[in-house]
Design an enzyme around this catalytic site. Structure first.
Site, PDB file in Angstrom:
ATOM      1  N   ASP A  13       1.046  -0.868  -0.127  1.00 49.69           N
ATOM      2  CA  ASP A  13       0.075  -0.080  -0.070  1.00 49.69           C
ATOM      3  C   ASP A  13       0.965   1.365  -0.166  1.00 49.69           C
ATOM      4  O   ASP A  13       0.879   2.487  -1.727  1.00 49.69           O
ATOM      5  CB  ASP A  13      -0.569   0.249   1.082  1.00 49.69           C
ATOM      6  CG  ASP A  13      -2.256  -1.012   1.075  1.00 49.69           C
ATOM      7  OD1 ASP A  13      -2.253  -1.764   0.096  1.00 49.69           O
ATOM      8  OD2 ASP A  13      -2.290  -1.322   1.994  1.00 49.69           O
ATOM      9  N   ARG A  92       0.482   4.397  17.039  1.00 45.57           N
ATOM     10  CA  ARG A  92      -0.259   5.561  16.016  1.00 45.57           C
ATOM     11  C   ARG A  92       0.386   6.892  16.764  1.00 45.57           C
ATOM     12  O   ARG A  92       0.792   8.145  16.179  1.00 45.57           O
ATOM     13  CB  ARG A  92      -1.653   5.350  16.295  1.00 45.57           C
ATOM     14  CG  ARG A  92      -1.800   3.949  15.265  1.00 45.57           C
ATOM     15  CD  ARG A  92      -0.469   3.759  14.193  1.00 45.57           C
ATOM     16  NE  ARG A  92      -0.857   2.560  13.774  1.00 45.57           N
ATOM     17  CZ  ARG A  92       0.030   1.363  13.153  1.00 45.57           C
ATOM     18  NH1 ARG A  92       1.070   1.493  13.708  1.00 45.57           N
ATOM     19  NH2 ARG A  92      -0.336   0.461  12.670  1.00 45.57           N
ATOM     20  N   ASP A 121      -6.614   3.031  12.855  1.00 46.55           N
ATOM     21  CA  ASP A 121      -5.389   3.846  12.907  1.00 46.55           C
ATOM     22  C   ASP A 121      -5.822   4.638  11.457  1.00 46.55           C
ATOM     23  O   ASP A 121      -5.276   5.852  12.520  1.00 46.55           O
ATOM     24  CB  ASP A 121      -4.607   2.684  11.951  1.00 46.55           C
ATOM     25  CG  ASP A 121      -4.160   2.036  12.634  1.00 46.55           C
ATOM     26  OD1 ASP A 121      -3.607   1.850  14.620  1.00 46.55           O
ATOM     27  OD2 ASP A 121      -3.615   0.497  12.436  1.00 46.55           O
ATOM     28  N   SER A 173      -3.379  -9.895   7.274  1.00 49.13           N
ATOM     29  CA  SER A 173      -2.558  -8.485   7.867  1.00 49.13           C
ATOM     30  C   SER A 173      -2.391  -8.582   9.205  1.00 49.13           C
ATOM     31  O   SER A 173      -2.886  -8.953  10.357  1.00 49.13           O
ATOM     32  CB  SER A 173      -3.406  -7.808   8.013  1.00 49.13           C
ATOM     33  OG  SER A 173      -3.278  -6.139   8.171  1.00 49.13           O
TER      34      SER A 173
END
Ligand code: ARG
Length: 388
Positions: A13, A92, A121, A173
């Protein structure tokens, strides 16, 4: 030229994102955050440059992560929906902070990330970034770009000669950092299916774990872990060491269906050996040194702290206020806890502290007993009186 700082992981990505922004006329600066995911950062850096980034920042944030994010959450006893130690959620706001920092340094007007519109996220990155700099522009192309499937992205990557390895395509993932590993997708999307053994990387299969228990002692000073088996460790190595010891004994596997902020229920598997050990140990120490009312009141605060962290509100005033509260709670949580790790279990074997509130002469049924049982007669009568 428009300048943008992109949170870059090296995956498909964010690699496509570098090219995508470049084609839209951006000067792309890639930011790689080392939060202990244990990857080959030299090759990720090279990949960013080869894909079109004009500059790469790779910062080792592990120490800051443990000291300013993991330890405060531990002191708060924050567990989301009673199970998740928030490893990903805690990283994060830290990454967002540095993303904005670099943008300021580079005089970039915008930042970007590769999160989808379905997860937590995006919220954590964006809310944090805007609280630090309300004027910063945030672009999250994965929410609106032209690629509908992973295969379309792979096609794009191939046609643009983006150097990503998509050969060994994992159905999962995965998000990893020093404090834990999260696995979702593939067969795990059916909450009835037991997770296959091959999804785990930090924890040993309990069947193969040692047949004898491993004992480990942890020393805390004011709620902060300092020593393992009597030996002092710096924050990062302490977590690494506990991941090793716990992982070997299969400690720290969590299988949960959780409520995402955007309203979706998702099934996630976590591995967090160090976190599991530390939560168990600190809790036992708290049971020894905290008074009853503090012990009970802090549960509600812990739950709130976990929710704020999960929901991307790490930087709001209430979280800071709760940190102050937990700092006072931990004034006396100094002492030692001995744990027994055995095939996925982590149980307490002993605890001691110079601030212990445990009074043997009160608790004992033996000769040392000083508790005046006669006083209980009146106490019990009055206690039930309002309800008679
Ligand atoms: N559900 C966790 C969270 O929101 C982890 C998210 C990332 N998980 C993953 N498997 N990529 O904090």
């Amino acid at each position: 030229m428009k300048k943008i700082v992109l949170a870059y992981s090296g995956g498909l990505d964010t690699s496509c994102l570098i090219k995508w922004f470049e084609e839209k006329g951006y000067d792309v600066i890639a930011f790689i955050a080392d939060v202990g995911q244990g990857e080959d950062f030299t090759s990720i850096k090279k990949r960013a440059l080869a894909t079109g980034a004009s500059k790469v920042y790779c910062l080792n944030l592990q120490k800051e992560f443990v000291t300013d994010y993991v330890f405060p959450a531990l002191k708060a006893g924050a567990l989301y929906e009673e199970k998740y130690n928030l490893a990903c959620a805690l990283s994060r706001p830290l990454i967002a902070k540095h993303l904005v920092d670099i943008a300021h340094k580079e005089k970039a007007h915008a930042i970007a990330h590769g999160c989808t519109g379905k997860g937590n996220d995006q919220v954590r990155f964006e809310v944090t970034a805007r609280l630090i700099d309300p004027k910063i522009e945030i672009i999250a192309p994965v929410r609106f770009w032209e690629f509908k499937t992973r295969d379309e992205e792979i096609e794009y990557a191939k046609s643009k000669k983006i150097p990503v390895s998509v050969t060994k395509k994992s159905p999962y993932s995965i998000d990893v950092n020093l404090y834990g590993r999260a696995i979702e997708c593939g067969v795990l999307e059916d909450p009835w299916q037991e997770p296959p053994e091959d999804i785990y990387a930090l924890t040993e299969n309990p069947i193969k774990a040692p047949n004898k228990p491993t004992y480990v002692t942890i020393d805390f000073v004011k709620g902060i872990p300092q020593k393992i088996d009597g030996k002092a460790y710096a924050p990062v190595t302490l977590i690494q060491k506990l991941n090793q010891i716990g992982g070997k004994n299969s400690v720290g596997r969590v299988d949960m269906v959780e409520n995402r902020l955007v309203g979706i229920k998702s099934r996630e598997i976590y591995e967090n050996p160090a976190g599991t050990i530390l939560y168990a140990a600190l809790h036992e120490l708290e049971c020894l040194v905290l008074d009853r009312e503090t012990m009970r009141y802090k549960q509600a605060a812990a739950q709130k702290y976990a929710e704020l962290t999960y929901n991307g509100l790490w930087c709001i005033p209430l979280k800071t206020q709760l940190d102050s509260y937990f700092n006072t709670v931990h004034k006396n949580t100094t002492g030692t806890v001995r744990l027994k790790l055995f095939k996925g279990n982590c149980t307490v074997a002993g605890r001691k502290s110079k601030y212990s509130r445990y009074k043997e002469e009160m608790a004992t049924y033996g000769e040392k007993d000083i508790f005046d049982q006669k006083q209980s007669e009146g106490f019990v009568k009055l206690w039930g009186m309002p309800f008679a």
